[in-house]
Design a protein around this motif. Structure first.
Motif, PDB file in Angstrom:
ATOM      1  N   LEU A 296      44.970  71.403  44.008  1.00 54.24           N
ATOM      2  CA  LEU A 296      44.676  70.471  45.098  1.00 54.24           C
ATOM      3  C   LEU A 296      43.382  69.714  44.837  1.00 54.24           C
ATOM      4  O   LEU A 296      43.286  68.510  45.091  1.00 54.24           O
ATOM      5  CB  LEU A 296      44.582  71.237  46.420  1.00 54.24           C
ATOM      6  CG  LEU A 296      45.874  71.871  46.944  1.00 54.24           C
ATOM      7  CD1 LEU A 296      45.585  72.694  48.199  1.00 54.24           C
ATOM      8  CD2 LEU A 296      46.922  70.797  47.239  1.00 54.24           C
ATOM      9  N   LEU A 297      42.386  70.416  44.306  1.00 51.55           N
ATOM     10  CA  LEU A 297      41.101  69.779  44.001  1.00 51.55           C
ATOM     11  C   LEU A 297      41.259  68.719  42.923  1.00 51.55           C
ATOM     12  O   LEU A 297      40.753  67.596  43.066  1.00 51.55           O
ATOM     13  CB  LEU A 297      40.096  70.841  43.536  1.00 51.55           C
ATOM     14  CG  LEU A 297      38.772  70.317  42.955  1.00 51.55           C
ATOM     15  CD1 LEU A 297      37.989  69.527  43.995  1.00 51.55           C
ATOM     16  CD2 LEU A 297      37.932  71.462  42.403  1.00 51.55           C
ATOM     17  N   PHE A 298      41.976  69.062  41.852  1.00 52.68           N
ATOM     18  CA  PHE A 298      42.183  68.097  40.766  1.00 52.68           C
ATOM     19  C   PHE A 298      42.875  66.839  41.290  1.00 52.68           C
ATOM     20  O   PHE A 298      42.447  65.711  40.991  1.00 52.68           O
ATOM     21  CB  PHE A 298      43.017  68.732  39.646  1.00 52.68           C
ATOM     22  CG  PHE A 298      43.216  67.829  38.450  1.00 52.68           C
ATOM     23  CD1 PHE A 298      42.393  67.928  37.348  1.00 52.68           C
ATOM     24  CD2 PHE A 298      44.227  66.865  38.443  1.00 52.68           C
ATOM     25  CE1 PHE A 298      42.568  67.090  36.251  1.00 52.68           C
ATOM     26  CE2 PHE A 298      44.414  66.022  37.364  1.00 52.68           C
ATOM     27  CZ  PHE A 298      43.574  66.134  36.260  1.00 52.68           C
ATOM     28  N   GLU A 299      43.939  67.035  42.055  1.00 49.77           N
ATOM     29  CA  GLU A 299      44.701  65.886  42.556  1.00 49.77           C
ATOM     30  C   GLU A 299      43.859  65.017  43.483  1.00 49.77           C
ATOM     31  O   GLU A 299      43.931  63.780  43.440  1.00 49.77           O
ATOM     32  CB  GLU A 299      45.969  66.376  43.277  1.00 49.77           C
ATOM     33  CG  GLU A 299      46.971  67.068  42.371  1.00 49.77           C
ATOM     34  CD  GLU A 299      47.440  66.200  41.223  1.00 49.77           C
ATOM     35  OE1 GLU A 299      47.666  64.988  41.442  1.00 49.77           O
ATOM     36  OE2 GLU A 299      47.552  66.711  40.093  1.00 49.77           O
ATOM     37  N   ASP A 300      43.047  65.653  44.319  1.00 48.30           N
ATOM     38  CA  ASP A 300      42.183  64.914  45.240  1.00 48.30           C
ATOM     39  C   ASP A 300      41.181  64.061  44.465  1.00 48.30           C
ATOM     40  O   ASP A 300      41.018  62.857  44.721  1.00 48.30           O
ATOM     41  CB  ASP A 300      41.451  65.899  46.160  1.00 48.30           C
ATOM     42  CG  ASP A 300      40.670  65.201  47.270  1.00 48.30           C
ATOM     43  OD1 ASP A 300      40.805  63.968  47.423  1.00 48.30           O
ATOM     44  OD2 ASP A 300      39.914  65.886  47.987  1.00 48.30           O
ATOM     45  N   LEU A 301      40.483  64.679  43.506  1.00 49.14           N
ATOM     46  CA  LEU A 301      39.491  63.952  42.698  1.00 49.14           C
ATOM     47  C   LEU A 301      40.149  62.841  41.891  1.00 49.14           C
ATOM     48  O   LEU A 301      39.598  61.744  41.752  1.00 49.14           O
ATOM     49  CB  LEU A 301      38.774  64.929  41.758  1.00 49.14           C
ATOM     50  CG  LEU A 301      37.822  65.936  42.407  1.00 49.14           C
ATOM     51  CD1 LEU A 301      37.392  67.000  41.385  1.00 49.14           C
ATOM     52  CD2 LEU A 301      36.580  65.235  42.960  1.00 49.14           C
ATOM     53  N   TYR A 302      41.333  63.117  41.357  1.00 46.23           N
ATOM     54  CA  TYR A 302      42.029  62.141  40.515  1.00 46.23           C
ATOM     55  C   TYR A 302      42.487  60.932  41.330  1.00 46.23           C
ATOM     56  O   TYR A 302      42.316  59.785  40.905  1.00 46.23           O
ATOM     57  CB  TYR A 302      43.225  62.815  39.832  1.00 46.23           C
ATOM     58  CG  TYR A 302      43.830  61.996  38.725  1.00 46.23           C
ATOM     59  CD1 TYR A 302      43.297  62.047  37.434  1.00 46.23           C
ATOM     60  CD2 TYR A 302      44.937  61.179  38.953  1.00 46.23           C
ATOM     61  CE1 TYR A 302      43.846  61.299  36.409  1.00 46.23           C
ATOM     62  CE2 TYR A 302      45.493  60.427  37.936  1.00 46.23           C
ATOM     63  CZ  TYR A 302      44.942  60.492  36.655  1.00 46.23           C
ATOM     64  OH  TYR A 302      45.492  59.735  35.646  1.00 46.23           O
ATOM     65  N   MET A 303      43.050  61.192  42.504  1.00 44.96           N
ATOM     66  CA  MET A 303      43.546  60.100  43.354  1.00 44.96           C
ATOM     67  C   MET A 303      42.402  59.225  43.874  1.00 44.96           C
ATOM     68  O   MET A 303      42.572  58.037  44.137  1.00 44.96           O
ATOM     69  CB  MET A 303      44.358  60.658  44.522  1.00 44.96           C
ATOM     70  CG  MET A 303      45.666  61.327  44.101  1.00 44.96           C
ATOM     71  SD  MET A 303      46.721  60.258  43.094  1.00 44.96           S
ATOM     72  CE  MET A 303      47.176  59.009  44.318  1.00 44.96           C
ATOM     73  N   LYS A 304      41.214  59.810  44.020  1.00 44.49           N
ATOM     74  CA  LYS A 304      40.043  59.045  44.461  1.00 44.49           C
ATOM     75  C   LYS A 304      39.380  58.289  43.303  1.00 44.49           C
ATOM     76  O   LYS A 304      38.390  57.575  43.514  1.00 44.49           O
ATOM     77  CB  LYS A 304      39.007  59.986  45.094  1.00 44.49           C
ATOM     78  CG  LYS A 304      39.434  60.523  46.462  1.00 44.49           C
ATOM     79  CD  LYS A 304      38.404  61.529  46.977  1.00 44.49           C
ATOM     80  CE  LYS A 304      38.799  62.069  48.351  1.00 44.49           C
ATOM     81  NZ  LYS A 304      37.882  63.157  48.784  1.00 44.49           N
ATOM     82  N   GLY A 305      39.916  58.462  42.092  1.00 41.04           N
ATOM     83  CA  GLY A 305      39.348  57.792  40.930  1.00 41.04           C
ATOM     84  C   GLY A 305      38.033  58.393  40.464  1.00 41.04           C
ATOM     85  O   GLY A 305      37.276  57.747  39.734  1.00 41.04           O
ATOM     86  N   LEU A 306      37.765  59.655  40.863  1.00 40.66           N
ATOM     87  CA  LEU A 306      36.500  60.287  40.505  1.00 40.66           C
ATOM     88  C   LEU A 306      36.554  61.026  39.162  1.00 40.66           C
ATOM     89  O   LEU A 306      35.516  61.332  38.579  1.00 40.66           O
ATOM     90  CB  LEU A 306      36.073  61.273  41.597  1.00 40.66           C
ATOM     91  CG  LEU A 306      35.521  60.630  42.881  1.00 40.66           C
ATOM     92  CD1 LEU A 306      35.310  61.685  43.959  1.00 40.66           C
ATOM     93  CD2 LEU A 306      34.203  59.908  42.595  1.00 40.66           C
ATOM     94  N   ILE A 307      37.746  61.346  38.672  1.00 42.15           N
ATOM     95  CA  ILE A 307      37.888  62.017  37.376  1.00 42.15           C
ATOM     96  C   ILE A 307      39.066  61.414  36.622  1.00 42.15           C
ATOM     97  O   ILE A 307      39.868  60.662  37.175  1.00 42.15           O
ATOM     98  CB  ILE A 307      38.113  63.541  37.536  1.00 42.15           C
ATOM     99  CG1 ILE A 307      39.398  63.813  38.340  1.00 42.15           C
ATOM    100  CG2 ILE A 307      36.908  64.222  38.147  1.00 42.15           C
ATOM    101  CD1 ILE A 307      39.855  65.265  38.296  1.00 42.15           C
ATOM    102  N   ASN A 308      39.151  61.770  35.332  1.00 37.75           N
ATOM    103  CA  ASN A 308      40.322  61.427  34.530  1.00 37.75           C
ATOM    104  C   ASN A 308      40.894  62.704  33.923  1.00 37.75           C
ATOM    105  O   ASN A 308      40.531  63.813  34.320  1.00 37.75           O
ATOM    106  CB  ASN A 308      39.959  60.391  33.452  1.00 37.75           C
ATOM    107  CG  ASN A 308      38.780  60.832  32.590  1.00 37.75           C
ATOM    108  OD1 ASN A 308      38.568  62.025  32.376  1.00 37.75           O
ATOM    109  ND2 ASN A 308      38.006  59.868  32.104  1.00 37.75           N
ATOM    110  N   ASP A 309      41.761  62.571  32.918  1.00 39.84           N
ATOM    111  CA  ASP A 309      42.417  63.749  32.339  1.00 39.84           C
ATOM    112  C   ASP A 309      41.468  64.652  31.554  1.00 39.84           C
ATOM    113  O   ASP A 309      41.856  65.754  31.147  1.00 39.84           O
ATOM    114  CB  ASP A 309      43.569  63.313  31.417  1.00 39.84           C
ATOM    115  CG  ASP A 309      44.765  62.816  32.221  1.00 39.84           C
ATOM    116  OD1 ASP A 309      44.901  63.241  33.383  1.00 39.84           O
ATOM    117  OD2 ASP A 309      45.553  62.012  31.690  1.00 39.84           O
TER     118      ASP A 309
END
Length: 430
Positions: A296-309
């Motif tokens: 859930l954390l990864f998806e949240d950060l990813y959808m907000k554009g805060l992280i990449n792969d």
């Protein structure tokens, strides 16, 4: 020879302690083309204060000397290089120094026993002169400067400097330019004669080979003119407080996107053996549940554009220190840290998912079994664990025993904001 068998893994290991104190392990892997050997000493960059064998006074050596010693071991008295013979026999050789261990290794598909004899031979043949030590300083200086210019290296070591007040893991493995220029041949021989004692070393061989022949070669090559190590070498480390050194370190490099390491200091230290292995596995499961791709954390950060792969986490588990570290790239690393702390608090308040725990645990069992197709993985990890008094073959048994409640307890005791630091590399001004 003692035979160690694991019925679940369907693997067996032959073990013998030689007369000089060297522990020799061999794992047969029938049908494997690749064969692998690693000879390691329980000695890394953290060992800066110790009592040399045969002496009674504690000394402190220069930072980076374990790595320096590894470099010098390839130079032979006849002017040749240890790599030359490996190349002649078609073997691929290497070496590495980390915080706790120095290792010399090779892999081969043919001429294995000749290469094994050479591995044991050259590691027993130190050759340090004033001239070749001075020459090496310039080479290592360039290596240190190269890493000093590497943003990934800096974001990692700045994170360790933020975590630790005194413990030597905060010091670069290669040392500093200043420290390596103080190293002398006498200091190198002192470290070699203490830590390269066969009683402080281990040989692991794996492949489609004959156990009698492996042991025959290991016993055949013995130059060591040292007393058998009757007790453990006395090593000393500075006292490390529970609190972190500083909460944030920022460095600037010519990068297009900021990178970060966020870490949590582990204060449950001073343990070894099965207890240490259990802590490691519990923490790895916790990290997978919270930080891995699909969480859930990864998806949240990813959808907000805060992280990449590139985002991911892991746990470094040693006897006297440990830390969880999460790294990646982000336009706003501090926002990533705040979101991580928010999710950790959320899981503490609302609870972790037991179903997710079972899923991660099953996945780890499958991954571990798959790793046994790699001779490199088996040998490197067996020795690394054995120096911590852990048998790699016990990993699966301990993993199966780990409970959901233990992971919940680890979440509450380890992932605390007060033990959390961040290291950031930001783009420098053009």
């Amino acid at each position: 020879m003692e035979k160690i068998v694991n019925d679940i893994l369907k693997e067996e290991i032959y073990y013998e302690k030689l007369e000089n104190g060297l522990d020799v392990y061999f794992m047969p892997k029938h049908g494997f083309t690749k064969k692998y050997a690693i000879l390691a000493t329980n000695y890394g960059s953290n060992e800066l204060e110790f009592i040399p064998i045969g002496e009674d006074k504690k000394i402190r050596v220069n930072e980076g000397i374990a790595h320096f010693l590894e470099h010098k071991m390839f130079e032979q008295p006849d002017g040749g290089n240890a790599f030359d013979k490996f190349s002649k026999w078609g073997a691929s050789a290497n070496a590495f120094t980390n915080f706790t261990m120095t290792a010399y290794l090779f892999s081969a598909t043919e001429n294995f026993y000749e290469s094994l004899e050479h591995l044991i031979d050259y590691v027993q043949t130190p050759y340090f002169t004033d001239e070749n030590v001075e020459k090496e300083k310039g080479i290592i200086e360039q290596e240190i400067k190269m890493y000093n210019d590497d943003p990934d290296w800096n974001v990692y070591f700045n994170c360790l400097k933020a975590l630790y007040v005194n413990y030597p893991v905060r010091v670069d493995i290669a040392g500093t330019v200043e420290s390596i220029y103080k190293i002398t041949k006498e200091e190198l021989y002192t470290c070699y004669n203490t830590f390269y004692n066969p009683g402080n070393m281990m040989l692991f061989v794996v492949g489609d080979l004959e156990e009698e022949k492996v042991m025959e070669v290991a016993k055949k090559v013995n130059h060591y003119d040292v007393a058998k190590l009757s007790d453990k070498i006395e090593k000393f480390y500075p006292e490390e407080p529970e609190h972190v050194n500083q909460k944030e370190i920022v460095a600037k490099f010519p990068v297009s996107m900021p990178s970060f390491n966020i870490a949590f200091k582990d204060n449950k230290v001073g343990i070894k053996g099965t207890e240490l292995l259990r802590k490691e596995i519990i923490t790895e499961i916790l990290i997978d549940m919270i930080f891995k791709k699909g969480s859930l954390l990864f998806e949240d950060l990813y959808m907000k554009g805060l992280i990449n792969d590139n985002f991911g986490g892991g746990f470094s588990s040693q006897v006297d220190y440990g830390f969880t570290i999460i790294g990646g790239e982000s336009k706003d690393p501090r926002a990533v840290k705040n979101t991580i702390l928010e999710y950790i608090q959320k899981y503490k308040d609302e609870g972790l998912s037991k179903d997710e725990f079972e899923r991660v645990k099953k996945k780890k069992i499958g991954s571990f079994l798959k790793y046994f197709d790699s001779v490199n993985f088996i040998a490197n990890n067996f020795i690394s664990y054995k120096f911590k008094e852990i048998n790699l073959l016990d990993y699966l048994d301990v993993l199966k025993e780990v409970t959901f409640d233990e992971v919940v307890e680890r979440l509450n005791s380890h992932l605390k904001e007060e033990y959390c630091v961040i290291s950031i590399v930001e783009p420098s001004e053009k």
